[in-house]
Structure formats: C-alpha cells, structure tokens
Design a protein around this motif. Structure first.
Motif: not given
Length: 164
Positions: A56-58, A76, A103
């Motif tokens: 979960a990258r953002g 995200p 995350s």
C-alpha cells in the motif's frame, strides 16, 4: 643461566589470573556489542521492511502535527479513496510537506519510503552503534573501532534529516 631469576608460583598464578580477567573483559564487551546491535536491528526491522516492501504505497500531505505525530490525507498510488493517516513527527518537517509513504497493514500509520524512509527506520541501529562504541572503548579498548562505530551511528542519525 646466570642472571635469570625464577618467579614464584604465586606470582605466576596471579599473572595468569590477570590475563584471564583481561580475556573475560574482552569477551563480555564483545557479547554486549553483538547483543546491542542485534537488538537495534530487531527493533528496526519492521520499519525497514514496510519502507521497502509494503504493497500500500502512496503520498501523504501533512496537515497537522502534535508533539509525536503528524497527520494528513493519504492518497494511494493504485487509486482508491483518500484516508487520514499519521506518521512519526521526526519524519516530517511540518505542515504542507508532501512525501511518498507506505501504509502499515491494518493500521492508520504510514512510514516514509525510499532511502530517507529506510534511514529513518534505522534509528534504533544508530543508537545501538553509539552504545556499542562506548562498550568498545571501555571494554577491550578498541579505540579506532569505537570511533568508527560512533561515526557510523551519528551518520545514521544525521543523514535522514539532511535528506528531509
């Protein structure tokens, strides 16, 4: 054998005991250094893993900060709804800053990604290096190793803040 004096049995035993104590001091200091570094890596591992391999990258934009946490919206990369997350105060320079985060699964906590994120996660290793430097200096008297460990510890603390 003229001029050679034989030492007494008591003196030879005392010299052997002193040598054994010096060896014991070096072994205990070495074990302390290994234990400190292992504990630092153990504590830092979750943060490093999340900074490197989280799904979960953002991006996060810091909106408000307290004494220990900063919070703001997390958007995200893969799309989806934005949500409010929080990050450690040391990672952020204040409101309005935007940076890439990952995350932690099942929480509203995020960690920075990239080189700065990994170095921030290694703060425990930096502290362990500083304590190990003291143990190396006092224990076996390895002054150069102690200076090297201290320099590496200070660099691990300073560089993430320079990368901002």
């Amino acid at each position: 054998m003229v001029g050679r004096v034989r030492r007494s049995r008591a003196r030879r035993a005392a010299e052997s005991a002193f040598g054994l104590l010096l060896l014991l001091k070096a072994v205990v200091a070495g074990a302390l250094v290994v234990a400190l570094l292992a504990a630092g890596v153990w504590v830092s591992w979750d943060g490093v893993r999340d900074a490197l391999a989280s799904d979960a990258r953002g991006t996060m934009t810091v909106r408000s900060c307290t004494q220990s946490w900063c919070s703001g919206p997390f958007t995200p990369v893969s799309g989806g709804a934005a949500r409010v997350v929080r990050v450690d105060r040391l990672v952020s320079r204040g409101t309005g800053q935007r940076f890439a985060v990952a995350s932690r699964p099942g929480t509203s906590v995020v960690v920075r990604t990239g080189v700065a994120g990994v170095l921030f996660a290694l703060r425990s290793v930096a502290g362990a290096l500083l304590l190990s430097a003291l143990a190396l200096w006092v224990g076996p008297g390895l002054r150069r190793w102690a200076w090297g460990a201290a320099a590496l510890g200070v660099a691990l603390i300073a560089v993430p803040f320079a990368l901002g």
